[in-house]
Scaffold this motif. Sequence first.
Motif, PDB file in Angstrom:
ATOM      1  N   HIS A 110       0.837  -1.207   0.000  1.00 53.76           N
ATOM      2  CA  HIS A 110       0.000   0.000   0.000  1.00 53.76           C
ATOM      3  C   HIS A 110       0.873   1.260   0.000  1.00 53.76           C
ATOM      4  CE1 HIS A 110      -4.010  -1.649   0.204  1.00 53.76           C
ATOM      5  NE2 HIS A 110      -3.714  -2.410   1.232  1.00 53.76           N
ATOM      6  N   HIS A 114       0.660   3.759  -3.242  1.00 47.91           N
ATOM      7  CA  HIS A 114       0.042   5.069  -3.020  1.00 47.91           C
ATOM      8  C   HIS A 114       1.046   6.211  -2.913  1.00 47.91           C
ATOM      9  CE1 HIS A 114      -4.194   3.960  -2.824  1.00 47.91           C
ATOM     10  NE2 HIS A 114      -3.724   2.777  -2.475  1.00 47.91           N
ATOM     11  N   GLN A 126      -4.370   7.668  -6.182  1.00 47.85           N
ATOM     12  CA  GLN A 126      -3.225   7.530  -5.269  1.00 47.85           C
ATOM     13  C   GLN A 126      -3.503   8.435  -4.081  1.00 47.85           C
ATOM     14  OE1 GLN A 126       0.552   8.496  -7.121  1.00 47.85           O
ATOM     15  NE2 GLN A 126       1.298   6.413  -6.816  1.00 47.85           N
ATOM     16  N   ILE A 127      -3.415   7.872  -2.879  1.00 50.16           N
ATOM     17  CA  ILE A 127      -3.767   8.639  -1.682  1.00 50.16           C
ATOM     18  C   ILE A 127      -2.547   8.708  -0.774  1.00 50.16           C
ATOM     19  CG2 ILE A 127      -5.320   8.755   0.313  1.00 50.16           C
ATOM     20  CD1 ILE A 127      -7.337   7.088  -1.403  1.00 50.16           C
TER      21      ILE A 127
ATOM     22  N   ILE B 127      -9.362   7.532   6.931  1.00 45.61           N
ATOM     23  CA  ILE B 127      -9.135   8.308   5.705  1.00 45.61           C
ATOM     24  C   ILE B 127     -10.356   8.123   4.803  1.00 45.61           C
ATOM     25  CG2 ILE B 127      -7.617   8.624   3.712  1.00 45.61           C
ATOM     26  CD1 ILE B 127      -5.356   7.394   5.479  1.00 45.61           C
ATOM     27  N   GLU B 129     -11.248   9.339   2.029  1.00 38.61           N
ATOM     28  CA  GLU B 129     -10.986   9.141   0.597  1.00 38.61           C
ATOM     29  C   GLU B 129     -10.656   7.676   0.300  1.00 38.61           C
ATOM     30  OE1 GLU B 129      -7.711  11.469  -0.903  1.00 38.61           O
ATOM     31  OE2 GLU B 129      -8.192  11.014  -2.998  1.00 38.61           O
ATOM     32  N   TRP B 130      -9.964   7.036   1.238  1.00 38.68           N
ATOM     33  CA  TRP B 130      -9.608   5.611   1.067  1.00 38.68           C
ATOM     34  C   TRP B 130     -10.867   4.741   1.180  1.00 38.68           C
ATOM     35  CZ3 TRP B 130      -6.856   2.286  -1.205  1.00 38.68           C
ATOM     36  CH2 TRP B 130      -6.600   1.013  -0.720  1.00 38.68           C
TER      37      TRP B 130
END
Lengths: 203, 203
Positions: A110, A114, A126-127, B127, B129-130
């Motif tokens: 991860h 990301h 992509q975070i 999170i 957004e995740w």
Amino acid sequence: MKLYDSPHAPNPRRVRIFLAEKGVSLPMVSVDLGRLEQKGAEFSAVNPLRRTPALELDSGEILTESVAICRYFEELYPQPPLFGRDALERARVEMWQRRIEFEFLAPIIHAFRHSHPAMREMEQPQIAEWAEANKPRAERFARFLDAELAQRRYIAGDVFTIADITALVAADFARPARIAFADDLGHFARWRAEVSSRPSAAA
Amino acid sequence: MKLYDSPHAPNPRRVRIFLAEKGVSLPMVSVDLGRLEQKGAEFSAVNPLRRTPALELDSGEILTESVAICRYFEELYPQPPLFGRDALERARVEMWQRRIEFEFLAPIIHAFRHSHPAMREMEQPQIAEWAEANKPRAERFARFLDAELAQRRYIAGDVFTIADITALVAADFARPARIAFADDLGHFARWRAEVSSRPSAAA
């Protein structure tokens, strides 16, 4: 049989190391993830989930998932046993394999996917915050593993197993994920040097 | 033996369903995740990774990871076989089990943990957004599964296996994760109704 394989990626490497430990070689077809070949029509017909590795059997049937492929080879070539030698040992190997996968390999993957510029097209969105949240998890797990490896030679006991393969592949993949392990993890470092020196590690 | 178990959480439920399919019952110790009992000193001594389920053997040894526990019971009680009946079937079950875990259960769990108010303390940082990124993944996989289930009765073939257990637990956990599956997935709905009607589904 033939194996669809990709360099650099952690999951295909698990299968290559496993096969090297078994002394098995088979025809390989390289799928270039950098050029997104896994998303092309040709490979999508092999694995609609568009992930490597994939094993094509002589019947034409496709097996995907690195551990499913390894488990199949364990049954075809039982020596040396890499999933454990009896019911309890097999349960321990499965436990460690999964602890490594979920608490170590997954956070590292991860973090990589990301944060790495090369993953911008493959991982959408992509975070960055999610990448950052995973780094300390992998670092903490390495410390947990260090305390465990003070008690025994390999991850799941006194013999080398698939759990060591997964842990080695994860540890090595920490580098492109820009995760550095603490310097004081002596048992982890001892274990890592030992498994890295096996010929299979070059696979 | 005794099993440390938690209601509501998907992984402990996998083990309960598995045991119900095997007709095995054993003493249970409930660990209340809502009250963060898994982080207390008592359970941390059982599993330092602070996750349920955990199986305590008569020797005092602890086995964690739901699939490791299931695999151990598969060896103790081979009937009915839930991991496949021969090498190729076992490889197929492993493949489907892992596809379901990584492409269906994991996105659903991530969506839940990163969006649900009850997870605010357990998942740090949460999170949003995740969570959002994972919802369409689970929905897409349900569509993929629907096309697969047009071709056979169960996830991994014509018999019920642990892959069905994992998929059922994931599908049911989509609700608290606020993921709704499309209405036009008729084969998925047929499969879901069938596995949900087994007595083990109530476990």
